[in-house]
Design a protein around this motif. Sequence first.
Motif, mmCIF file in Angstrom:
data_model
loop_
_atom_site.group_PDB
_atom_site.id
_atom_site.type_symbol
_atom_site.label_atom_id
_atom_site.label_comp_id
_atom_site.label_asym_id
_atom_site.label_seq_id
_atom_site.Cartn_x
_atom_site.Cartn_y
_atom_site.Cartn_z
ATOM 1 N N THR A 1 0.659 -1.313 0.014
ATOM 2 C CA THR A 1 -0.105 0.085 0.019
ATOM 3 C C THR A 1 1.127 1.339 0.087
ATOM 4 O OG1 THR A 1 -1.684 -1.136 1.200
ATOM 5 C CG2 THR A 1 -1.852 1.263 1.111
ATOM 6 N N GLU B 1 -0.141 -3.086 -8.352
ATOM 7 C CA GLU B 1 -1.117 -2.402 -7.499
ATOM 8 C C GLU B 1 -1.590 -1.084 -7.826
ATOM 9 O OE1 GLU B 1 -2.866 -2.604 -3.392
ATOM 10 O OE2 GLU B 1 -1.826 -4.208 -4.545
ATOM 11 N N THR C 1 -4.698 -1.160 -9.968
ATOM 12 C CA THR C 1 -6.266 -1.188 -9.226
ATOM 13 C C THR C 1 -6.591 -0.306 -8.430
ATOM 14 O OG1 THR C 1 -5.406 -3.620 -8.808
ATOM 15 C CG2 THR C 1 -7.005 -2.801 -7.308
ATOM 16 N N ASN C 2 -5.727 0.758 -7.735
ATOM 17 C CA ASN C 2 -6.101 1.677 -6.874
ATOM 18 C C ASN C 2 -5.616 3.130 -7.129
ATOM 19 O OD1 ASN C 2 -7.559 -0.091 -5.246
ATOM 20 N ND2 ASN C 2 -5.557 -0.859 -4.327
ATOM 21 N N ILE D 1 -7.984 5.984 -7.161
ATOM 22 C CA ILE D 1 -8.694 6.314 -5.961
ATOM 23 C C ILE D 1 -7.595 7.181 -5.026
ATOM 24 C CG2 ILE D 1 -9.375 5.305 -3.583
ATOM 25 C CD1 ILE D 1 -10.104 2.756 -5.232
ATOM 26 N N VAL D 2 -6.384 6.856 -5.184
ATOM 27 C CA VAL D 2 -5.446 7.742 -4.209
ATOM 28 C C VAL D 2 -5.365 9.211 -4.823
ATOM 29 C CG1 VAL D 2 -2.934 7.948 -3.703
ATOM 30 C CG2 VAL D 2 -4.130 5.616 -3.593
ATOM 31 N N MET E 1 -5.731 3.078 4.425
ATOM 32 C CA MET E 1 -6.916 2.910 4.384
ATOM 33 C C MET E 1 -7.942 3.954 5.043
ATOM 34 S SD MET E 1 -9.292 0.446 3.955
ATOM 35 C CE MET E 1 -10.173 -0.603 4.112
ATOM 36 N N THR F 1 -7.904 6.749 2.255
ATOM 37 C CA THR F 1 -8.531 6.486 0.845
ATOM 38 C C THR F 1 -9.440 5.507 0.957
ATOM 39 O OG1 THR F 1 -6.639 5.198 0.430
ATOM 40 C CG2 THR F 1 -6.419 7.400 -0.072
ATOM 41 N N VAL G 1 -8.175 2.457 0.495
ATOM 42 C CA VAL G 1 -7.464 1.454 -0.096
ATOM 43 C C VAL G 1 -6.691 0.576 0.803
ATOM 44 C CG1 VAL G 1 -5.706 1.203 -1.540
ATOM 45 C CG2 VAL G 1 -6.969 2.982 -2.328
ATOM 46 N N SER G 2 -6.738 -0.517 0.701
ATOM 47 C CA SER G 2 -5.811 -1.623 1.427
ATOM 48 C C SER G 2 -5.284 -2.836 0.458
ATOM 49 C CB SER G 2 -6.661 -2.119 2.695
ATOM 50 O OG SER G 2 -7.787 -2.844 2.034
#
Length: 142
Positions: free
Chosen positions: A3, A77, A80-81, A84-85, A135, A138, A140-141
Amino acid sequence: MKTLRLALLAFAAISPVSLMAQDPAASPDRAPQTAPPPMSRQQIGPAMELEFDRHDTDHDGYLSWQEWEKSNDNDPEFQTNGKIVFDHMDTDHDNRLARQEMVDWSLRMFDCVDDNRDGAITQAEGQKNGQRCMMSETGVSD
């Protein structure tokens, strides 16, 4: 630790290990023998400004989603996220990151990771608190 790697562009100053990985003198094929020195809160702004400039390829003073994505395109990684970040860092919701947004987000993350409030983050704090803080900020994990 995945992460923390996800947000390397914005969070490099929080993770001393990530900063070592950016050092051209550091060998990428072996782990450091000793823990890197702690990073102080005062180092965050200058470190983030350098990181920002490195990725602002069109030199317009903002990081677009395309610049952000390109700087992280080899990280599965991130695929995927990453958006979002980026969206959480973009506090004025103009679909680009200003230098100050990146610095402010990194300072918030620093304050979260620095659970003993000594003004410095060690590798152990990053490993212990990085995922929880990401987490919290955001969603996100790993």
